[in-house]
Design a protein around this motif. Sequence first.
Motif, PDB file in Angstrom:
ATOM      1  N   PRO A  88       0.829  -1.213   0.000  1.00 17.86           N
ATOM      2  CA  PRO A  88       0.000   0.000   0.000  1.00 17.86           C
ATOM      3  C   PRO A  88       0.862   1.260   0.000  1.00 17.86           C
ATOM      4  O   PRO A  88       2.044   1.221   0.360  1.00 17.86           O
ATOM      5  CB  PRO A  88      -0.805  -0.109   1.294  1.00 17.86           C
ATOM      6  CG  PRO A  88      -0.030  -1.033   2.160  1.00 17.86           C
ATOM      7  CD  PRO A  88       0.739  -1.950   1.252  1.00 17.86           C
ATOM      8  N   LEU A  90       0.687   5.212   1.391  1.00 20.04           N
ATOM      9  CA  LEU A  90       0.002   6.201   2.217  1.00 20.04           C
ATOM     10  C   LEU A  90       0.317   7.588   1.677  1.00 20.04           C
ATOM     11  O   LEU A  90       1.486   7.967   1.561  1.00 20.04           O
ATOM     12  CB  LEU A  90       0.455   6.096   3.676  1.00 20.04           C
ATOM     13  CG  LEU A  90      -0.091   7.171   4.617  1.00 20.04           C
ATOM     14  CD1 LEU A  90      -1.605   7.040   4.754  1.00 20.04           C
ATOM     15  CD2 LEU A  90       0.586   7.082   5.971  1.00 20.04           C
ATOM     16  N   GLU A 118      -0.216  11.481   2.484  1.00 19.50           N
ATOM     17  CA  GLU A 118      -0.623  12.377   3.555  1.00 19.50           C
ATOM     18  C   GLU A 118      -0.232  13.799   3.201  1.00 19.50           C
ATOM     19  O   GLU A 118       0.683  14.031   2.420  1.00 19.50           O
ATOM     20  CB  GLU A 118      -0.004  11.969   4.892  1.00 19.50           C
ATOM     21  CG  GLU A 118       1.503  12.031   4.928  1.00 19.50           C
ATOM     22  CD  GLU A 118       2.071  11.654   6.285  1.00 19.50           C
ATOM     23  OE1 GLU A 118       1.299  11.491   7.248  1.00 19.50           O
ATOM     24  OE2 GLU A 118       3.284  11.534   6.388  1.00 19.50           O
ATOM     25  N   LYS A 174      -3.895  14.832  -2.890  1.00 18.98           N
ATOM     26  CA  LYS A 174      -3.881  13.413  -2.510  1.00 18.98           C
ATOM     27  C   LYS A 174      -4.961  12.624  -3.250  1.00 18.98           C
ATOM     28  O   LYS A 174      -4.686  11.554  -3.787  1.00 18.98           O
ATOM     29  CB  LYS A 174      -4.063  13.259  -1.001  1.00 18.98           C
ATOM     30  CG  LYS A 174      -2.969  13.903  -0.172  1.00 18.98           C
ATOM     31  CD  LYS A 174      -3.241  13.795   1.302  1.00 18.98           C
ATOM     32  CE  LYS A 174      -4.504  14.476   1.752  1.00 18.98           C
ATOM     33  NZ  LYS A 174      -4.500  15.937   1.712  1.00 18.98           N
TER      34      LYS A 174
END
Length: 66
Positions: free
Chosen positions: A34, A36, A38, A45
């Motif tokens: 995965p 992420l 942020e 995003k």
Amino acid sequence: MSPEAVASRLAASRYLADESLATAIFLAIRLGKPLLLEGAPGVGKTEAAKAIAELLGRDLVRLQCY
């Protein structure tokens, strides 16, 4: 696929990724891990996620957690 190819395919989806983001996306895809994303609101995003989904030929399922 290479980080440069990822950046090129994202650009075709109208998302311009810098070298570090393209590399992170490439590694996540290559390793099957995965990614992420942020950052502050409005930095892109969700647009990055949309472009990655398009790159992979998958639907984006977006969850809002409040």
